[in-house]
Design a protein around this motif. Structure first.
Motif, short mmCIF file in Angstrom:
data_model
loop_
_atom_site.label_atom_id
_atom_site.label_comp_id
_atom_site.label_asym_id
_atom_site.label_seq_id
_atom_site.Cartn_x
_atom_site.Cartn_y
_atom_site.Cartn_z
N ALA A 55 0.74 -1.47 0.10
CA ALA A 55 0.11 0.05 0.08
C ALA A 55 0.95 1.29 0.13
O ALA A 55 2.02 1.21 0.77
CB ALA A 55 -0.93 0.07 1.30
N ILE A 94 5.70 4.15 1.49
CA ILE A 94 4.95 3.05 2.38
C ILE A 94 5.28 2.94 3.51
O ILE A 94 4.66 2.14 4.57
CB ILE A 94 5.65 1.69 1.68
CG1 ILE A 94 6.99 1.37 1.61
CG2 ILE A 94 5.12 1.63 0.11
CD1 ILE A 94 7.52 0.05 1.44
N ARG A 103 13.87 -8.34 7.34
CA ARG A 103 13.85 -8.13 8.76
C ARG A 103 13.26 -6.99 9.50
O ARG A 103 12.52 -7.12 10.59
CB ARG A 103 15.22 -8.37 9.27
CG ARG A 103 15.72 -8.63 10.60
CD ARG A 103 16.00 -7.45 11.59
NE ARG A 103 16.94 -6.74 10.84
CZ ARG A 103 17.25 -5.29 11.01
NH1 ARG A 103 16.55 -4.45 12.12
NH2 ARG A 103 18.23 -4.76 10.56
N ARG A 104 13.18 -6.04 8.73
CA ARG A 104 12.76 -4.70 9.32
C ARG A 104 11.22 -4.77 9.26
O ARG A 104 10.64 -4.33 10.34
CB ARG A 104 13.22 -3.33 8.54
CG ARG A 104 14.72 -2.91 9.18
CD ARG A 104 15.07 -1.99 8.36
NE ARG A 104 14.54 -0.91 8.33
CZ ARG A 104 14.49 0.20 9.44
NH1 ARG A 104 14.91 0.12 10.41
NH2 ARG A 104 13.55 1.22 9.09
N THR A 105 10.65 -5.46 8.44
CA THR A 105 9.16 -5.42 8.38
C THR A 105 8.87 -6.48 9.45
O THR A 105 7.84 -6.27 10.03
CB THR A 105 8.82 -5.98 7.03
OG1 THR A 105 9.12 -4.79 6.17
CG2 THR A 105 7.27 -6.27 6.88
N SER A 110 17.42 -11.75 6.14
CA SER A 110 18.22 -11.15 7.00
C SER A 110 19.57 -11.64 6.55
O SER A 110 19.89 -12.76 6.17
CB SER A 110 17.84 -11.31 8.57
OG SER A 110 19.01 -10.69 8.97
N ARG A 111 20.68 -10.68 6.52
CA ARG A 111 22.08 -10.86 6.38
C ARG A 111 22.80 -11.64 7.66
O ARG A 111 23.69 -11.98 7.75
CB ARG A 111 22.72 -9.71 6.00
CG ARG A 111 22.48 -9.12 4.43
CD ARG A 111 23.36 -8.28 4.09
NE ARG A 111 22.96 -7.86 2.67
CZ ARG A 111 22.14 -6.99 2.28
NH1 ARG A 111 21.40 -6.29 3.49
NH2 ARG A 111 21.66 -6.71 1.38
N GLY A 153 9.95 -4.99 3.43
CA GLY A 153 9.55 -3.58 2.95
C GLY A 153 10.25 -2.92 1.71
O GLY A 153 10.37 -3.93 0.67
N GLN A 168 13.30 -2.36 0.83
CA GLN A 168 14.56 -3.09 0.21
C GLN A 168 14.16 -4.46 -0.17
O GLN A 168 14.60 -4.58 -1.48
CB GLN A 168 15.52 -3.36 1.45
CG GLN A 168 16.17 -2.18 2.00
CD GLN A 168 17.04 -2.75 3.10
OE1 GLN A 168 17.83 -3.53 2.88
NE2 GLN A 168 17.23 -1.81 4.24
N1 LIG Z 1 2.93 0.04 2.97
C1 LIG Z 1 3.08 -1.25 3.02
O1 LIG Z 1 2.39 -1.96 2.09
C2 LIG Z 1 4.39 -1.80 3.61
C3 LIG Z 1 4.74 -3.26 3.54
C4 LIG Z 1 5.65 -3.73 4.17
C5 LIG Z 1 6.52 -2.81 4.91
N2 LIG Z 1 6.41 -1.41 4.99
C6 LIG Z 1 7.18 -0.45 5.57
O2 LIG Z 1 8.66 -0.70 4.96
C7 LIG Z 1 9.42 -0.22 6.09
C8 LIG Z 1 10.38 -1.07 6.26
O3 LIG Z 1 11.07 -1.15 4.86
P1 LIG Z 1 12.83 -1.29 4.76
O4 LIG Z 1 13.31 -1.38 3.34
O5 LIG Z 1 13.33 -0.44 5.80
O6 LIG Z 1 13.06 -2.87 5.50
P2 LIG Z 1 12.92 -4.28 4.91
O7 LIG Z 1 12.79 -4.18 3.48
O8 LIG Z 1 11.59 -4.80 5.70
O9 LIG Z 1 13.96 -5.11 5.49
C9 LIG Z 1 15.30 -4.87 5.28
C10 LIG Z 1 16.20 -5.83 5.99
O10 LIG Z 1 16.36 -7.17 4.91
C11 LIG Z 1 17.39 -7.54 5.19
N3 LIG Z 1 17.77 -7.60 3.81
C12 LIG Z 1 17.62 -6.62 2.79
N4 LIG Z 1 18.09 -6.89 1.56
C13 LIG Z 1 18.95 -8.05 1.69
C14 LIG Z 1 19.54 -9.22 0.87
N5 LIG Z 1 19.81 -8.64 -0.36
N6 LIG Z 1 20.03 -10.11 1.46
C15 LIG Z 1 20.00 -10.56 2.46
N7 LIG Z 1 19.12 -9.60 3.58
C16 LIG Z 1 18.56 -8.31 3.13
C17 LIG Z 1 18.59 -6.80 6.08
O11 LIG Z 1 18.22 -7.65 7.35
P3 LIG Z 1 19.27 -7.21 8.25
O12 LIG Z 1 19.74 -5.88 8.90
O13 LIG Z 1 18.91 -8.33 9.61
O14 LIG Z 1 20.55 -8.16 7.78
C18 LIG Z 1 17.70 -5.55 6.12
O15 LIG Z 1 17.91 -4.62 7.00
C19 LIG Z 1 8.66 0.04 7.16
O16 LIG Z 1 8.45 1.41 7.35
C20 LIG Z 1 7.36 -0.77 7.06
O17 LIG Z 1 6.41 -0.46 7.89
C21 LIG Z 1 5.33 -0.93 4.31
#
Ligand SMILES: NC(=O)c1ccc[n+]([C@@H]2O[C@H](COP(=O)([O-])OP(=O)(O)OC[C@H]3O[C@@H](n4cnc5c(N)ncnc54)[C@H](OP(=O)(O)O)[C@@H]3O)[C@@H](O)[C@H]2O)c1
Length: 167
Positions: free
Chosen positions: A7, A14, A44-46, A66-67, A103, A105
């Protein structure tokens, strides 16, 4: 079939401060309908953004990327890459549906290999957003655009679906 489900606000935001900065229960209902009992894959962050009482998402396999090889996520499988997540749930197997649920990433990593995008547009603008949806480029075709509806919680929203254009 690999679908990305998200969304976004008018600007593609997002998230903010690792939360989703609106409340639209109809979108959460649609998420449940779309993802059903099929596996969900998230970063992991989601995973950490989900309130403890809502994780793992019930009735389906939860996979967290997660890494950090030490990471434990109770009720979920932890893998080191998107490819490992896909392998674990058989994402490429005939008849399998897998949902990538964020999320930023992970959407960016996944969009190139995905088949469908299920987007909810929320008709508002979030200040200070820090997470954004990936670009929907010309390899995607819009296949459905719903009417604007008004959420019981206030904001207008609509559902827009995209399918990858066949090579
Ligand atoms: N509106 C929506 O529909 C929606 C849906 C989902 C999330 N969200 C929002 O999105 C935000 C989070 O997004 P984000 O980008 O910060 O985090 P994310 O994509 O949820 O998680 C990032 C984490 O994933 C791991 N990662 C990422 N790329 C990787 C790879 N190539 N290989 C291995 N591990 C990998 C790492 O974990 P490690 O640091 O542990 O290594 C990284 O810190 C939040 O605000 C959440 O509320 C919104």
């Amino acid at each position: 079939m690999i679908q990305l489900v998200w969304a976004q606000d008018r600007d593609g935001a997002i998230g903010r401060a690792n939360t989703i900065p609106w409340r639209v229960p109809e979108d959460m209902r649609r998420f449940k309908e779309l993802t059903g009992s099929s596996p969900v894959i998230m970063g992991r962050r989601t995973w950490e953004s989900l309130p403890a009482r809502f994780r793992p998402l019930p009735g389906r396999r939860n996979v967290v990327i997660s890494r950090n090889p030490e990471l434990r996520a109770d009720g979920a499988d932890v893998v080191g890459s998107l490819d490992d997540a896909y392998a674990l749930v058989g994402a490429r197997d005939e008849g399998t549906t897998v949902s990538v649920m964020g999320g930023e990433q992970i959407y960016r990593a996944a969009i190139g290999g995905a088949d469908e995008l299920r987007v909810t547009e929320i008709d508002l603008t979030v200040d200070n957003a820090d997470a954004f949806a990936p670009e929907i480029d010309e390899t995607w075709q819009e296949v459905d655009r719903g009417e604007w509806l008004t959420s019981s919680a206030g904001p207008r929203y609509r559902f827009v679906d995209y399918r990858r254009i066949a090579d």
